[in-house]
Design an enzyme around this catalytic site. Structure first.
Site, PDB file in Angstrom:
ATOM      1  CD  GLU A 177       0.847   0.406   3.005  1.00 55.84           C
ATOM      2  OE1 GLU A 177       0.771   1.657   2.913  1.00 55.84           O
ATOM      3  OE2 GLU A 177       1.853  -0.174   3.465  1.00 55.84           O
ATOM      4  CD  GLU A 320       7.507   1.699  -0.853  1.00 54.52           C
ATOM      5  OE1 GLU A 320       7.806   2.894  -0.685  1.00 54.52           O
ATOM      6  OE2 GLU A 320       8.262   0.863  -1.416  1.00 54.52           O
TER       7      GLU A 320
END
Length: 352
Positions: A177, A320
């Site tokens: 994310e 991420e």
């Protein structure tokens, strides 16, 4: 009454095949090693067999989905960086320059970037999966972060991607994310669901100082007081204090479980999405590999509630999908020992 996609997906989730798991362990025990000598690598191998439903899983196709979304609660000053960084990082992902890109290349995984809620118009920018539900959430310190419709639309994004993974034959899915401020809704989610004090599950995110941390705690407490999320209803919690990228991750995890695809969850924010999914169905945890234990103090409470043991503990806190990439390499290593390691009979190794 029309049922939601969450309900129809949830109905498809079944327990993993325990008999296949036992068969995989028996095969591992016959290898040229003492029983259990490869530790958790053996766990990874037998779980991959049970989840995939095949005795010799092929882990060559690995994908990490990095969902991007902005957060209205950043208006309260809870993050170190401005929300414009979310947009800037999307471009960095597409250029292959982010941490997740480097580590995904290292393990042979593909990174797919999904705009589910960035406060920016990317137009028809190539490389982005365009599934924007809204231009960020609302400020949950003043009211609900999302409407029920927005929340369900974001979950649907993740479910749709899981369905596509099944069609493509993806063997291992990772979650990631990007969203400035997203440790704030993640802390709010675990506080709401567990009933633990906000202070006990809230940490520094990108590195805020003591004063900002105190502000962050007060903002979350205010948001929970105003919105009164129902701790027994994960979708209510998600809509009121969650995030669009967190909802999409919840959908991806739910969809992977429904389609028999193992999913490697990254850190604190990814696990917030996985927590929502696991609260929706008790068998979801069987399909989850927890990549690592984050530096965020609320993460351990999430992992404990889901019932999963993290693979790594490296003081990671980037998000991420970086941790998911690293863990994928170990899961794949476990599978390769099952598929490629000689048995004692094959090698002519005997012992009493």
């Amino acid at each position: 009454m029309n049922r939601t996609i969450v309900e129809t997906t949830r109905e498809r989730i079944k327990p993993v095949n325990r008999e296949l798991m036992q068969q995989a362990q028996a095969r591992l025990d016959a290898k040229t090693k003492p029983p259990g000598a490869l530790g958790r690598l053996e766990e990874f191998a037998r779980r991959m067999v049970a989840i995939s439903g095949t005795g010799s899983p092929d882990t060559s196709k690995k994908v990490i989905y990095t969902f991007a979304g902005d957060h209205g609660v950043t208006d309260e000053g809870v993050a170190l960086y401005p929300k414009a960084v979310t947009t800037q990082m999307v471009y960095n992902f597409l250029a292959g320059g982010a941490g997740v890109n480097v580590l995904a290349r290292h393990v042979g995984a593909e990174v797919r970037v999904v705009d589910v809620g960035v406060d920016n118009d990317f137009g028809d920018l190539a490389g982005v999966i365009h599934r924007k539900v809204a231009r960020g959430t609302r400020n949950f310190a003043k009211g609900p972060a999302m409407t029920r419709e927005e929340m369900l639309a974001a979950i649907t994004v993740g479910i749709d991607l899981a369905e596509q993974c099944r069609v493509e034959g993806i063997a291992l899915v990772g979650t990631g994310e990007m969203g400035i401020g997203n440790t704030t809704p993640s802390s709010a989610i675990i506080a709401a669901i567990s009933g633990k004090a906000v202070r006990d599950v809230t940490h520094r995110g990108t590195g805020i100082d003591d004063d900002a941390l105190e502000l962050k705690i007060r903002v979350i407490e205010q948001g929970l007081a105003i919105n009164q999320p129902d701790s027994t209803n994960p979708l209510d919690v998600l809509a009121k204090v969650g995030g669009l990228e967190i909802a999409a991750i919840a959908g991806l995890v739910l969809g992977c479980a429904a389609n028999g695809i193992p999913v490697v969850i990254d850190g604190f924010i990814s696990t917030a999405g996985a927590l929502i999914a696991s609260e929706l169905h008790p068998n979801v945890a069987d399909y989850i590999f927890a990549a690592h234990r984050s530096m965020e103090i609320g993460h351990s409470f999430m992992l404990e509630r889901i019932g999963v043991e993290p693979i790594l503990d490296l003081n990671l806190r980037l998000g991420e999908g970086t941790g998911a990439a690293l863990a994928m390499s170990l899961i794949e290593a476990g599978v390769k020992t099952l598929n490629e390691m000689a048995t004692r009979e094959q090698a002519g190794v005997t012992h009493e």
